[in-house]
Design an enzyme around this catalytic site. Sequence first.
Site, PDB file in Angstrom:
ATOM      1  N   SER A 183     -60.282   8.544 -14.276  1.00 29.83           N
ATOM      2  CA  SER A 183     -59.183   7.568 -14.283  1.00 29.83           C
ATOM      3  C   SER A 183     -59.162   6.720 -15.536  1.00 29.83           C
ATOM      4  O   SER A 183     -60.166   6.548 -16.206  1.00 29.83           O
ATOM      5  CB  SER A 183     -59.308   6.612 -13.091  1.00 29.83           C
TER       6      SER A 183
HETATM    7  N1  SAH Z   1     -64.414   8.768 -10.111  1.00 27.39           N
HETATM    8  C1  SAH Z   1     -64.487   9.989 -10.824  1.00 27.39           C
HETATM    9  C2  SAH Z   1     -63.153  10.667 -10.915  1.00 27.39           C
HETATM   10  C3  SAH Z   1     -63.052  11.728  -9.953  1.00 27.39           C
HETATM   11  S1  SAH Z   1     -61.532  12.576  -9.840  1.00 27.39           S
HETATM   12  C4  SAH Z   1     -65.082   9.789 -12.173  1.00 27.39           C
HETATM   13  O1  SAH Z   1     -65.448   8.661 -12.506  1.00 27.39           O
HETATM   14  O2  SAH Z   1     -65.200  10.765 -12.892  1.00 27.39           O
HETATM   15  C5  SAH Z   1     -61.525  12.758  -8.088  1.00 27.39           C
HETATM   16  C6  SAH Z   1     -62.594  13.625  -7.554  1.00 27.39           C
HETATM   17  O3  SAH Z   1     -62.444  13.680  -6.132  1.00 27.39           O
HETATM   18  C7  SAH Z   1     -62.524  15.067  -8.023  1.00 27.39           C
HETATM   19  O4  SAH Z   1     -63.718  15.387  -8.676  1.00 27.39           O
HETATM   20  C8  SAH Z   1     -62.340  15.871  -6.741  1.00 27.39           C
HETATM   21  O5  SAH Z   1     -63.012  17.108  -6.749  1.00 27.39           O
HETATM   22  C9  SAH Z   1     -62.933  14.922  -5.708  1.00 27.39           C
HETATM   23  N2  SAH Z   1     -62.525  15.157  -4.323  1.00 27.39           N
HETATM   24  C10 SAH Z   1     -61.312  15.497  -3.816  1.00 27.39           C
HETATM   25  N3  SAH Z   1     -61.379  15.642  -2.479  1.00 27.39           N
HETATM   26  C11 SAH Z   1     -62.679  15.374  -2.126  1.00 27.39           C
HETATM   27  C12 SAH Z   1     -63.385  15.374  -0.895  1.00 27.39           C
HETATM   28  N4  SAH Z   1     -62.810  15.673   0.281  1.00 27.39           N
HETATM   29  N5  SAH Z   1     -64.696  15.046  -0.909  1.00 27.39           N
HETATM   30  C13 SAH Z   1     -65.335  14.751  -2.072  1.00 27.39           C
HETATM   31  N6  SAH Z   1     -64.704  14.756  -3.269  1.00 27.39           N
HETATM   32  C14 SAH Z   1     -63.406  15.061  -3.300  1.00 27.39           C
END
Ligand code: SAH
Length: 284
Positions: A128
């Site tokens: 993000s």
């Molecule tokens: N906060 C993260 C950004 C992650 S993007 C950072 O700092 O890099 C959102 C993430 O949520 C993705 O990696 C995606 O794979 C994950 N995601 C989506 N659905 C999910 C679920 N049910 N359980 C765990 N992770 C999930």
Amino acid sequence: MKTPSKPPLDSAGKLSSAGSRPAFPVQLNGVKSNSFAIKKVAVSASSSSAAGQNDLKKPFQPGASDGFGLDSAVRARMVRRLAEQGLHDAQVLAAMGAVQRHHFVDTALAGMAYEDTSLPIGFGQTISKPNVVARMLELLRHGLTDASGRLGRVLEIGTGCGYQAAVLSHLATEVYSMERLRGLHDKARENLRTLRLANVHLLFGDGMHGFAKGAPYAAIIAAAGGEAIPPAWTGQLAMGGRLVAPLQDASGAQALVVIDRTPQGIRQTLLEAVHFVPLKSGIG
Ligand code: SAH
């Protein structure tokens, strides 16, 4: 606050009574996961040396300095911009100033790490924008009765590259961060290894079920948006706890939602529009 133009992020929570902590490594969905320990780096959000100020005129070059030189000055500039955008929680700003965002993205993108932009982290996912990360963390901390205090146990759904988990490690006593994609879970483990953040626990599994072993959570934060908040999340929230997540309406538009668990029941507040990657079931 500004509406983010692109995807991602994750979760956090706030303090709860000291329940039993899960032992790590843990097994989730039959897959082993590790814990991490990280050294805290005390960097003031507003600190920047005179040399650093001059360096701001040059493009950021990853590796040009290591924590307290050029990149620390560039982070201080990012923090000043966040403050200008209306983000004012000193602890959140200090945490954003302390974590090397460029360490979490590919070298080719490191020069953009401190711009106000989301960035790809592989596997079709995105880290993000800094102001979206800071905004969600402020919302979590505003759920605290004592604004100068530390969040307690926090559950983050969507570890991604591990950046937000690292920021959270400065704000919470314990951070449990779950990722459903093995490749990203491994990447986050690699990214966080050298930081040795003792209070960050990386979990591999489907975050739709939360992580019962670490509950109750003072705060839960999700970086992926679905059409509903999974009941497990509210169920694992401590009394007085707060959840911040993107939530999608029938038209597919997302908005941030804040959910407070109060003695009177669940209170839900819809906030500004956002654009996160989708919350998905299962592991991959
Ligand atoms: N906060 C993260 C950004 C992650 S993007 C950072 O700092 O890099 C959102 C993430 O949520 C993705 O990696 C995606 O794979 C994950 N995601 C989506 N659905 C999910 C679920 N049910 N359980 C765990 N992770 C999930």
